[in-house]
Design an enzyme around this catalytic site. Structure first.
Site, PDB file in Angstrom:
ATOM      1  N   ARG A 176       3.975   2.061   4.429  1.00 17.03           N
ATOM      2  CA  ARG A 176       2.650   2.467   3.949  1.00 17.03           C
ATOM      3  C   ARG A 176       2.089   3.581   4.834  1.00 17.03           C
ATOM      4  O   ARG A 176       1.483   4.533   4.342  1.00 17.03           O
ATOM      5  CB  ARG A 176       1.697   1.274   3.911  1.00 17.03           C
ATOM      6  N   CYS A 234      -6.335  -0.783   9.346  1.00 15.97           N
ATOM      7  CA  CYS A 234      -5.210  -1.225   8.513  1.00 15.97           C
ATOM      8  C   CYS A 234      -5.548  -0.820   7.083  1.00 15.97           C
ATOM      9  O   CYS A 234      -6.060   0.274   6.852  1.00 15.97           O
ATOM     10  CB  CYS A 234      -4.978  -2.732   8.661  1.00 15.97           C
TER      11      CYS A 234
END
Length: 279
Positions: A176, A234
């Site tokens: 990611r 995050c």
């Protein structure tokens, strides 16, 4: 200030009748059945915490997928879990504390000093041969008075400039960060200047945190030291809380960007970098 309690420590408190509020914070991205898992089996006396509704406000493109609730709303939730002023609180999940850390960070930020993560979570409890129970636990309403601001935070503007004078850690999975996949947020990649530091690297194969020295070395290899300002994000501020716990165990302080990449990537004016380099 200790971050963790092990199974033996929690068992000893419970056996001695020492007041301890145990929170079951089972949640995972893509798994909406946390409460069902809890009802099937949990540590005796543990109260279920619903992360999406009790540890977050509804998703908001301007604040991210899991915006922090107001202090008043969080206090109401904490009281519903039975927390009183001065209580010892222990949070756990069944995923290496990657979701329980959200409750840990929020309670610490709200001024609760004696809140711990159960190292190894439910798996460690089961491995020790200790019993679980099914069904809900409904505690008496607590009276805890919560505040706000005991932990360091930053916002999108701060994150944009953080790497110029410090270290910005991205706690998401490496793919990611690199922009190879993005299952939930509108753009793939990372905040320019960030360093990839997946949360999974904080844990051993049993889902326990690595020893403090190993965590210190891990973060030192990423550029973290006591003199360098460090911040963490995050996807939505959940697993970044786990990184905050790991940094504390390692002896470092850091700031959390609560809106994280879900807030950042929804703002078209914010640049996104891809690839393995900070960018």
């Amino acid at each position: 200030m200790d971050t963790l309690i092990d199974v033996a420590g929690l068992k000893a408190r419970m056996a001695a009748g020492q007041r301890t509020v145990v929170l079951d914070v089972r949640w995972a991205l893509g798994d909406a059945e946390g409460r069902s898992h809890y009802l099937t089996g949990h540590i005796p006396g543990a109260v279920y915490v619903d992360l999406p509704t009790q540890l977050a406000d509804p998703a908001d493109p301007g604040r991210g997928r899991h915006p922090l609730p107001s202090p008043a709303r969080f206090q109401e939730a904490a009281r519903s879990w039975g927390i009183r002023d001065g209580d010892v609180v222990v949070a756990y999940d069944d995923a290496g504390n990657t979701s329980a850390a959200r409750a840990w960070w929020m309670l610490r930020n709200a001024g609760v000093r004696t809140v711990y993560l159960l190292d190894g979570g439910l798996a460690a409890w089961r491995t020790a041969g200790l019993p679980v129970e099914g069904g809900p636990v409904q505690p008496d309403t607590g009276d805890v008075v919560l505040a706000d601001g005991s932990m360091q935070v930053t916002d999108a503007d701060g994150a944009a400039n953080w790497a110029a004078g410090g270290v910005l850690l991205d706690a998401r999975a490496g793919e990611r960060f690199r922009g190879e996949v993005e299952p939930v947020d509108p753009r793939a990649g990372h905040i320019p200047g960030a360093v990839s530091a997946p949360t999974t690297g904080n844990l051993d194969d049993d889902g326990r945190f690595l020893p403090a020295e190993a965590l210190r070395q891990r973060f030192a290899n990423l550029g973290v030291d006591a003199a360098t300002p460090t911040a963490v994000y995050c996807g939505s501020g959940v697993t970044a809380s786990h990184e905050m716990a790991a940094l504390e165990i390692a002896g470092f302080s850091a700031a959390l960007f609560p809106g994280s990449f879900s807030e950042w990537s929804n703002d078209a004016s914010r640049p996104v970098a891809t690839g393995a380099d900070p960018g």
